[in-house]
Design an enzyme around this catalytic site. Structure first.
Site, PDB file in Angstrom:
ATOM      1  N   LYS A   1      12.028 -14.641 -11.522  1.00 51.51           N
ATOM      2  CA  LYS A   1      11.186 -13.373 -12.925  1.00 51.51           C
ATOM      3  C   LYS A   1      10.811 -14.296 -13.319  1.00 51.51           C
ATOM      4  O   LYS A   1       9.604 -13.092 -13.935  1.00 51.51           O
ATOM      5  CB  LYS A   1      12.452 -13.449 -13.901  1.00 51.51           C
ATOM      6  CG  LYS A   1      13.708 -12.699 -12.863  1.00 51.51           C
ATOM      7  CD  LYS A   1      13.002 -10.787 -12.921  1.00 51.51           C
ATOM      8  CE  LYS A   1      12.660 -11.206 -11.344  1.00 51.51           C
ATOM      9  NZ  LYS A   1      13.503 -10.809 -10.605  1.00 51.51           N
TER      10      LYS A   1
ATOM     11  N   ARG B   1       3.354  -0.579  -4.971  1.00 52.85           N
ATOM     12  CA  ARG B   1       3.096  -0.468  -3.648  1.00 52.85           C
ATOM     13  C   ARG B   1       1.725  -1.518  -3.441  1.00 52.85           C
ATOM     14  O   ARG B   1       2.006  -2.246  -2.906  1.00 52.85           O
ATOM     15  CB  ARG B   1       3.280   0.092  -2.595  1.00 52.85           C
ATOM     16  CG  ARG B   1       4.630   1.391  -3.033  1.00 52.85           C
ATOM     17  CD  ARG B   1       4.738   2.345  -1.566  1.00 52.85           C
ATOM     18  NE  ARG B   1       4.634   1.659  -0.595  1.00 52.85           N
ATOM     19  CZ  ARG B   1       5.823   1.473   0.381  1.00 52.85           C
ATOM     20  NH1 ARG B   1       6.989   1.441  -0.449  1.00 52.85           N
ATOM     21  NH2 ARG B   1       5.552   0.969   1.770  1.00 52.85           N
TER      22      ARG B   1
ATOM     23  N   CYS C   1       1.273  -1.566  -0.539  1.00 51.66           N
ATOM     24  CA  CYS C   1      -0.149   0.158  -0.068  1.00 51.66           C
ATOM     25  C   CYS C   1       0.738   1.034  -0.188  1.00 51.66           C
ATOM     26  O   CYS C   1       1.613   1.149   0.452  1.00 51.66           O
ATOM     27  CB  CYS C   1      -0.839   0.414   1.710  1.00 51.66           C
ATOM     28  SG  CYS C   1      -2.062  -1.203   0.961  1.00 51.66           S
TER      29      CYS C   1
ATOM     30  N   ASN D   1      -1.233   2.152   5.724  1.00 54.55           N
ATOM     31  CA  ASN D   1      -0.341   0.906   5.045  1.00 54.55           C
ATOM     32  C   ASN D   1       0.643   0.095   6.376  1.00 54.55           C
ATOM     33  O   ASN D   1       0.954   0.053   7.545  1.00 54.55           O
ATOM     34  CB  ASN D   1       0.847   1.820   4.510  1.00 54.55           C
ATOM     35  CG  ASN D   1       2.098   0.234   4.175  1.00 54.55           C
ATOM     36  OD1 ASN D   1       1.873  -0.732   3.947  1.00 54.55           O
ATOM     37  ND2 ASN D   1       3.123   0.910   4.066  1.00 54.55           N
ATOM     38  N   GLY D   2      -0.477  -1.066   6.551  1.00 54.73           N
ATOM     39  CA  GLY D   2       0.380  -2.188   7.469  1.00 54.73           C
ATOM     40  C   GLY D   2      -1.008  -3.320   7.858  1.00 54.73           C
ATOM     41  O   GLY D   2      -1.565  -3.285   7.005  1.00 54.73           O
TER      42      GLY D   2
ATOM     43  N   GLU E   1      16.094 -18.108  -9.716  1.00 58.09           N
ATOM     44  CA  GLU E   1      16.462 -16.701  -9.672  1.00 58.09           C
ATOM     45  C   GLU E   1      15.274 -16.292 -11.065  1.00 58.09           C
ATOM     46  O   GLU E   1      14.266 -15.632 -11.578  1.00 58.09           O
ATOM     47  CB  GLU E   1      17.006 -15.423  -9.490  1.00 58.09           C
ATOM     48  CG  GLU E   1      16.774 -14.204 -10.357  1.00 58.09           C
ATOM     49  CD  GLU E   1      15.877 -13.686  -9.526  1.00 58.09           C
ATOM     50  OE1 GLU E   1      15.716 -13.706  -8.675  1.00 58.09           O
ATOM     51  OE2 GLU E   1      15.727 -11.770  -9.922  1.00 58.09           O
TER      52      GLU E   1
ATOM     53  N   HIS F   1      14.939 -37.321  -9.777  1.00 62.57           N
ATOM     54  CA  HIS F   1      13.836 -37.738  -8.641  1.00 62.57           C
ATOM     55  C   HIS F   1      12.697 -37.279  -8.620  1.00 62.57           C
ATOM     56  O   HIS F   1      12.130 -37.417  -7.045  1.00 62.57           O
ATOM     57  CB  HIS F   1      14.926 -37.173  -7.014  1.00 62.57           C
ATOM     58  CG  HIS F   1      16.421 -37.745  -7.566  1.00 62.57           C
ATOM     59  ND1 HIS F   1      16.626 -39.090  -6.491  1.00 62.57           N
ATOM     60  CD2 HIS F   1      17.259 -37.491  -7.966  1.00 62.57           C
ATOM     61  CE1 HIS F   1      17.789 -39.196  -7.346  1.00 62.57           C
ATOM     62  NE2 HIS F   1      18.978 -38.040  -7.885  1.00 62.57           N
TER      63      HIS F   1
ATOM     64  N   TRP G   1      -2.396  -2.784  -1.267  1.00 62.46           N
ATOM     65  CA  TRP G   1      -2.669  -3.968  -1.871  1.00 62.46           C
ATOM     66  C   TRP G   1      -3.565  -4.630  -0.777  1.00 62.46           C
ATOM     67  O   TRP G   1      -3.069  -4.449   0.534  1.00 62.46           O
ATOM     68  CB  TRP G   1      -1.148  -4.534  -2.133  1.00 62.46           C
ATOM     69  CG  TRP G   1      -0.727  -5.774  -1.810  1.00 62.46           C
ATOM     70  CD1 TRP G   1      -0.639  -6.384  -3.945  1.00 62.46           C
ATOM     71  CD2 TRP G   1      -0.833  -6.938  -1.145  1.00 62.46           C
ATOM     72  NE1 TRP G   1      -0.456  -7.052  -3.557  1.00 62.46           N
ATOM     73  CE2 TRP G   1      -0.062  -7.593  -2.163  1.00 62.46           C
ATOM     74  CE3 TRP G   1      -0.456  -7.199   0.239  1.00 62.46           C
ATOM     75  CZ2 TRP G   1       0.140  -8.965  -1.591  1.00 62.46           C
ATOM     76  CZ3 TRP G   1      -0.223  -8.367   0.528  1.00 62.46           C
ATOM     77  CH2 TRP G   1      -0.079  -9.531  -0.150  1.00 62.46           C
TER      78      TRP G   1
ATOM     79  N   GLU H   1       6.547 -14.178 -12.143  1.00 61.70           N
ATOM     80  CA  GLU H   1       6.123 -13.413 -11.610  1.00 61.70           C
ATOM     81  C   GLU H   1       5.653 -12.269 -12.482  1.00 61.70           C
ATOM     82  O   GLU H   1       4.534 -11.636 -12.342  1.00 61.70           O
ATOM     83  CB  GLU H   1       6.914 -13.433 -10.735  1.00 61.70           C
ATOM     84  CG  GLU H   1       8.120 -11.659 -10.734  1.00 61.70           C
ATOM     85  CD  GLU H   1       9.024 -11.065  -9.690  1.00 61.70           C
ATOM     86  OE1 GLU H   1       8.351 -11.034  -9.331  1.00 61.70           O
ATOM     87  OE2 GLU H   1      10.089 -10.813  -9.835  1.00 61.70           O
TER      88      GLU H   1
ATOM     89  N   LYS I   1       5.640  -4.386  -4.568  1.00 62.87           N
ATOM     90  CA  LYS I   1       7.314  -4.243  -4.837  1.00 62.87           C
ATOM     91  C   LYS I   1       7.714  -4.331  -2.986  1.00 62.87           C
ATOM     92  O   LYS I   1       8.592  -5.297  -3.508  1.00 62.87           O
ATOM     93  CB  LYS I   1       7.749  -2.775  -5.792  1.00 62.87           C
ATOM     94  CG  LYS I   1       9.506  -2.726  -5.240  1.00 62.87           C
ATOM     95  CD  LYS I   1       9.779  -3.058  -6.986  1.00 62.87           C
ATOM     96  CE  LYS I   1      11.061  -2.983  -6.872  1.00 62.87           C
ATOM     97  NZ  LYS I   1      12.155  -3.851  -6.934  1.00 62.87           N
TER      98      LYS I   1
HETATM   99  O1  M6R Z   1      12.799  -5.369  -1.358  1.00 62.73           O
HETATM  100  P1  M6R Z   1      12.731  -6.496  -0.970  1.00 62.73           P
HETATM  101  O2  M6R Z   1      14.358  -6.583  -2.068  1.00 62.73           O
HETATM  102  O3  M6R Z   1      13.395  -6.875   0.859  1.00 62.73           O
HETATM  103  O4  M6R Z   1      11.806  -8.086  -1.238  1.00 62.73           O
HETATM  104  C1  M6R Z   1      12.439  -8.702  -1.168  1.00 62.73           C
HETATM  105  C2  M6R Z   1      11.517 -10.101  -2.457  1.00 62.73           C
HETATM  106  O5  M6R Z   1      10.009  -9.261  -2.077  1.00 62.73           O
HETATM  107  C3  M6R Z   1      11.596  -9.423  -4.005  1.00 62.73           C
HETATM  108  O6  M6R Z   1      13.367  -9.691  -4.198  1.00 62.73           O
HETATM  109  C4  M6R Z   1      10.538  -9.972  -4.618  1.00 62.73           C
HETATM  110  O7  M6R Z   1      11.078 -11.324  -4.568  1.00 62.73           O
HETATM  111  C5  M6R Z   1      10.348  -9.507  -6.253  1.00 62.73           C
HETATM  112  N1  M6R Z   1       9.180  -9.312  -7.129  1.00 62.73           N
HETATM  113  C6  M6R Z   1      10.784 -10.434  -7.477  1.00 62.73           C
HETATM  114  O8  M6R Z   1      11.516  -9.726  -8.354  1.00 62.73           O
END
Ligand code: M6R
Length: 614
Positions: A491, A27, A2, A104-105, A487, A510, A75, A494, A609
């Site tokens: 990517k 956010r 948020c 926010n929270g 990773e 396995h 969010w 997501e 984010k």
């Molecule tokens: O702000 P942060 O690096 O702590 O965030 C961690 C994860 O939420 C962040 O890396 C998330 O996995 C990304 N969306 C990946 O692209």
């Protein structure tokens, strides 16, 4: 999650609020709203959907003219995304909203508060935890002489959980009261105008001067001044900071999406992170408290993070263990914080976070600190909570990262971890002065190598176009390539919503190999010469079950490549640093698959984010 923004000044607040909300949309973006003082009183306009929907709705309702207001982009946590669950929420009985709140929270005891407030005659309009705060403030405010800030102070003392709050009340039409605990909030200081916001990007078009609100503080924000109080109501003298980056860094600069812009910015992000720390062929870390003496004494290293930052940590773990022979773990922050981890007083805890606000990472760091470990944060957002609370901070100088899917911050995190590794190895005598010099030269070369790797852009676009309709993709690798595969897989899934999994190449047989069938796309990473042959034999296993294989490997790959449908070649680099190159084509693959599937690349569904809730 948020985003909250507030403006009080002499000009029309609405355009400022809307602009601020757009910059905070990363956010959370499932609904948006504003509350403002107009001639008719306190007006709230809110809607499910993006900020553009909110603008539309405001227009339909005849516009909104005001000089003070608050806004929110959501969010969802409590209650589905809907008009009535959108913020701001009004507090007051019989629909007579005297108080409006953005939040926010998460309010953990909201159910209990709600039951009590209902007994006092408050009727709830939404399923949110936030509405309890609005009614609670109204309840505590009604019939008392206390000013709004005192009431907010009293209200937050009854709240369990985390919050950044913006509150306005009919009694004070040019005043915003802000409060925070475990969620970020900055106060922008302008000329005859002041703002509140979840982060600096929302204020930077109006001012470069700001104050960071700390936990349990409450601020009174008016056009002519700002007062900050601690939890006891005592006025504080807060330091004023200045933003050091310019606005253009938070704009698309001609690219179609922030993500591709940020992918292309990786050479600079890595260069800016590495360059200032290398002096006279040696790595300097005094800035973050990693003195030689401390590095010599470390017994164990715990790298703790979430998501991509954790994947960077998994690369770091492998590099550190192989270069420094120190036991190093890379752990999921949300697990670490609850599993009673064994942390010694001579341990080093490295937390990795782009935003510096991730709730689980912050909690894990606090736990490690409490247990006596020295904590170092690798963080991108300057002055974020994790950066401020860590014993030492090593900033990644990647600049503002806007796309939800991280790319340049991840690359900068890898570089920071390599530097820590090289320094520990040198201090503990695992490498010579000459080795350190050579490794520093390799680190300095990384931006150029990443630049060269980016030349595979068109090739990756072609591959993406061809395979964008696949239902499932598998990523395979061993060692560092496995960490990079995790990773790459994150990517892709997501932003393109294609199901994907990453496997240690030897592990597939396995169980998971049963999912491989004719046409399944498998992306294999092979950048470690010692493991080329092993990975090739795993590639054969999937090819013989019908998979189409894209191989990402180095220029000097010596294995049999004839089994692969596509080969992506990376420039030659030190194998320890290979994850910095192998991820580049796979970020591009994810990006182009998402574009091909018409996905909202920068704002993928269900995500935000910065994950500031557990
Ligand atoms: O702000 P942060 O690096 O702590 O965030 C961690 C994860 O939420 C962040 O890396 C998330 O996995 C990304 N969306 C990946 O692209």
């Amino acid at each position: 999650m948020c985003g909250i923004v507030g403006f009080t000044g002499r000009e029309n607040a609405l355009p400022v609020l809307i602009k601020g909300l757009y910059s905070l949309e990363y956010r959370g973006y499932d609904s948006a709203g504003v509350a403002a003082f107009t001639k008719e009183g306190l007006r709230v306009v809110k809607t499910q959907g993006r900020i553009a929907n909110l603008e539309e709705k405001i227009k339909e309702e005849g516009g909104l003219c005001c000089t003070c207001g608050i806004g929110h982009t959501r969010w969802a946590t409590h209650g589905e995304p809907s008009d009535r669950n959108s913020h701001p929420h009004l507090g007051g009985k019989d629909g007579m909203g005297k108080v409006a709140v953005v939040h926010n929270g998460i309010i953990e005891n909201y159910q209990d508060l709600r039951t009590r407030l209902e007994k006092h005659g408050y009727a709830f309009q939404s399923e949110t935890d936030t509405e309890t705060v609005a009614h609670l403030i109204d309840y505590l405010h009604t019939g008392k002489q206390e000013d709004l800030a005192q009431t907010v102070l009293a209200a937050v003392q009854r709240i369990r959980g985390s919050y950044a709050l913006g509150v306005v009340s009919l009694d004070n039409p040019d005043e915003i009261v802000a409060a925070r605990r475990d969620n970020p909030l900055v106060i922008g200081l302008g000329k005859e105008e002041n703002m509140i916001a979840s982060d600096i990007t929302a204020i930077i078009s109006r001012t470069d001067r700001y104050i960071i609100l700390d936990d349990n503080e409450v601020a009174i924000v008016r056009p002519d001044g700002v007062t900050v109080m601690n939890e006891f109501g005592e006025t504080l003298d807060k330091p004023v900071q200045t933003v050091t980056w310019d606005m253009s860094a938070a704009e698309k600069g001609g690219y179609e999406h922030f993500m591709i812009k940020e992918i292309m910015e990786q050479p600079k992000a890595v260069g800016d992170t590495v360059r200032p720390r290398i002096q006279n062929d040696s790595i300097l870390f005094e800035e973050c408290g990693l003195t030689d003496e401390r590095l010599r004494e470390i017994e164990n290293i715990h790298i703790v993070a979430c998501g991509s930052a954790l994947h960077a940590g998994m690369v770091g773990k492998r590099v550190i263990e192989s270069m420094c022979r120190v036991r190093c773990s890379a752990e999921v922050a949300s697990e670490f914080r609850y599993e009673n981890p064994i942390i010694g007083k001579k341990d080093l805890c490295i937390v990795v976070s782009q935003s510096g606000e991730t709730a689980d990472t912050l909690a894990a760091m606090r736990l490690a600190k409490q247990a006596g470990a020295f904590t170092v944060a690798i963080v991108n957002v300057v002055s974020s909570t994790i950066a401020r609370e860590a014993d030492g901070v090593l900033y990644t100088w990647a600049g503002p990262e806007i796309a939800v899917a991280t790319t340049k911050a991840y690359s900068a995190q890898l570089a920071a971890l390599y530097m820590i590794s090289v320094r520990i190895a040198r201090v503990r005598g695992h490498i010579s002065i000459g080795d350190e010099k050579a490794l520093c030269a390799e680190l300095r070369r990384l931006p150029r190598l990443i630049e060269q790797t980016l030349a595979c852009k068109e090739q990756m676009q072609r591959i993406a176009t061809r395979y964008a309709n696949r239902a499932s993709v598998f990523f395979l690798g061993r060692g560092l390539d496995y960490a990079a595969a995790l990773e790459a897989s994150l990517k892709l899934k997501e932003i393109s919503y294609v199901h994907s999994e990453a496997y240690a190449a030897g592990e597939l047989k396995h169980g998971t190999i049963s999912l491989i069938e004719k046409g399944t796309l498998v992306v294999a990473l092979a950048t470690q010469p010692a493991l080329f042959e092993k990975t090739v034999s795993n590639i054969r296993e999937v090819v013989s079950r019908g998979a189409s294989v894209v191989l990402v490997t180095t220029d000097d790959f010596t294995g049999d490549e004839s089994v692969c449908r596509h080969i992506v070649r990376l420039p030659k680099c030190l194998s320890e640093f290979s994850a910095s190159l192998s991820i580049i084509p796979l970020q591009l693959l994810a990006y182009y698959v998402a574009v091909e599937r018409s996905c909202d690349v920068d704002k993928p569904r269900n995500l935000a984010k910065s994950v500031t809730v557990e």
